[in-house]
Structures are given as structure tokens and as C-alpha cells.
Design a protein around this motif. Structure first.
Motif, mmCIF file in Angstrom:
data_model
loop_
_atom_site.group_PDB
_atom_site.id
_atom_site.type_symbol
_atom_site.label_atom_id
_atom_site.label_comp_id
_atom_site.label_asym_id
_atom_site.label_seq_id
_atom_site.Cartn_x
_atom_site.Cartn_y
_atom_site.Cartn_z
ATOM 1 N N TYR A 15 76.313 60.961 36.126
ATOM 2 C CA TYR A 15 76.020 59.537 35.995
ATOM 3 C C TYR A 15 77.124 58.834 35.211
ATOM 4 N N ILE A 52 71.929 63.203 43.050
ATOM 5 C CA ILE A 52 72.834 62.210 43.611
ATOM 6 C C ILE A 52 73.339 62.685 44.969
ATOM 7 N N LEU A 71 68.169 52.665 40.818
ATOM 8 C CA LEU A 71 68.820 53.588 41.746
ATOM 9 C C LEU A 71 68.502 55.048 41.461
ATOM 10 N N PHE A 72 68.378 55.403 40.181
ATOM 11 C CA PHE A 72 68.215 56.812 39.828
ATOM 12 C C PHE A 72 66.905 57.116 39.111
ATOM 13 N N ARG A 99 73.329 57.608 47.733
ATOM 14 C CA ARG A 99 73.175 57.067 46.378
ATOM 15 C C ARG A 99 74.536 56.853 45.707
ATOM 16 N N GLY A 119 75.427 53.237 44.665
ATOM 17 C CA GLY A 119 75.623 53.126 43.224
ATOM 18 C C GLY A 119 77.024 52.677 42.874
#
Length: 257
Positions: free
Chosen positions: A77, A134, A171-172, A138, A142
């Protein structure tokens, strides 16, 4: 007129501590209070913005200590925020020197207000921390979103940390607490550090105010981060909604003036 007496430094230190304490709770918004305070002391906008940017890096440094101790952050991330956002910050900083920002400021104000109302409506937003895997989709979505937010950070230089926080949550499926940690560390230190450097190259930083601003930012960021960890996600969500609403109104006023 610029005032360098002891009283103005004390007041500025208190304002810096309070604004960065609140920012460490919500994941953004320090400029809502700190930047106008510098303008009130008589600094032109360019000098106030550059000085504020340097101090905002100290917020990230102070807030990073409690969050890093929790070991709740993941390198993937962090890398996504850096590799996607930094090119946007650089492009935004370049664009800001050649294009007017009044329309974009107004638009950002409306979007920030939307963040507040969206969070209020979504009662369970940011209540989990599933750390979803991920996948390629994504990563693509992202990266694009973080690039756009990075561009706004370099272009307008205020209010964008709140967008990174909510983007990471949506998103996560991160919790508010963890999403705020990513924002404070990687936006606060790296994105704002680049912005501070680019603005500093123009010679606009008022170094007389930097020590007290950095002290207030470090203490406010550290204590705000510790307090947010103690109080938890529900409390942070409420603070986020209040700050995003206030920042949205402030940006709208700024855009129309």
C-alpha cells in the motif's frame, strides 16, 4: 505587516499544535487553520503556503512514530501511494505556476463537502480492516485515483490528505485508523516534502517561523496520532466528517473570493 515578536511566535506555536493535532486525527486539514494564521500575520500567500508546507512534513514525522509502532502498515500500500502520487504532485506543482486555481479550488471544496456527507451516510465506512489483496484491477484504479489526488496536492496544496484517506478506505476496505496512518506518513512526509522542496526553491519560505511551526507540528502530530489510536475508528470517523466539512466550506469561500 510581518510581525516577528515573541507573542506572535507563541500564538503561532499554539495554532500549529492544535491544527496538526486535529489533522493527525482526521488524516488532513491542518492547512485549514495554520495557513490562514500565517496569512493573518502578514505573509503573502506564496510565502505562507511554502512555510506551511515545510511544517506539514513535521506533522507526518511526528504522527508516524505511534503508527509505526503498531506495525499495521503494509509495504504494498505504501509503495502504491508513493509511486502513483508523486508524479501527480510534480505535475500539479508545475501546472500551478501556469494556470489559475480558483475554479479548481471551488471544485475541490465541493468534492470535500461530498466526502463529509458520504461518510456520514455510510455508517459502516472504515469500520473494518480486511487488507484486501491487491489484484491488477485494484492496482490500476488505485494508481489512477492516487495520481489525480497527487496532482491536486501539487496544484492546490490543501485538503487533499482527506481524499487519500477516504480513497484507501473505499478501495482496500481499510479502517479509518489505518487509512489515516498511511495518509499522515506517506502523504505528510513524502508528498508534502516534495511540495515543500519545490516551493522552497523559489525562496518563499519564512525561516523565522519554521522552528515554532515544526515544534507545534511534531507535538500535535505525535499526540494526535496517539489519541486517535486510543479512541479508535468510530471517533476518527466523526472527526474526519467534521474536518472535511470545514475544509470544504473553507475551500469554497477561498474559491469565490
Amino acid at each position: 505587516m510581518l510581525n516577528n515578536d515573541i507573542f506572535s511566535h507563541i500564538i503561532l506555536g499554539i495554532i500549529s499544535f492544535f491544527s496538526n493535532f486535529i489533522s493527525a486525527l482526521s488524516g488532513g486539514g491542518a492547512g485549514l487553520i495554520q495557513l490562514p494564521a500565517l496569512l493573518f500575520l502578514g505573509l503573502p500567500f506564496s510565502k505562507a503556503l511554502a512555510t506551511h508546507k515545510v511544517a506539514s512534513v513535521a506533522l507526518g514525522l511526528g504522527a508516524s512514530i505511534p503508527h509505526l509502532k503498531r506495525r499495521s502498515l503494509k509495504i504494498n500500500y505504501a509503495f502504491l501511494i508513493l509511486i502513483s502520487g508523486i508524479p501527480g504532485v510534480l505535475l500539479g506543482a508545475y501546472t500551478s505556476s501556469i494556470l489559475p486555481s480558483s475554479f479548481s479550488t471551488t471544485l475541490l471544496g465541493l468534492l470535500t463537502l461530498f466526502l463529509s456527507f458520504y461518510s456520514i451516510k455510510q455508517k459502516n465506512l472504515g469500520s473494518s480492516n480486511q487488507k484486501l489483496s491487491i489484484n491488477k484491477l485494484r492496482i490500476l484504479i488505485g494508481s489512477f485515483g492516487l495520481f489525480i489526488i497527487g496532482f491536486l496536492n501539487g496544484y492546490l496544496s490543501s485538503g487533499t490528505g482527506l481524499f487519500v484517506t477516504i480513497w484507501m478506505i473505499i478501495l482496500f476496505d481499510l479502517s479509518f485508523s489505518v487509512a489515516v496512518a498511511y495518509t499522515l506518513i506517506f502523504v505528510g512526509i513524502f508528498w508534502n516534502g516534495i511540495g515543500a522542496f519545490s516551493l522552497g526553491m523559489t525562496g518563499n519560505i519564512i525561516w523565522d517561523y519554521i522552528p515554532v511551526l515544526i515544534l507545534g507540528s511534531l507535538l500535535g502530530g505525535y499526540l494526535g496520532a496517539k489519541f486517535s489510536i486510543i479512541k479508535g475508528t468510530k471517533f476518527i470517523k466523526v472527526v474526519f466528517e467534521l474536518v472535511s466539512f470545514s475544509v470544504g466550506i473553507s475551500l469554497l469561500v477561498k474559491g469565490f473570493l
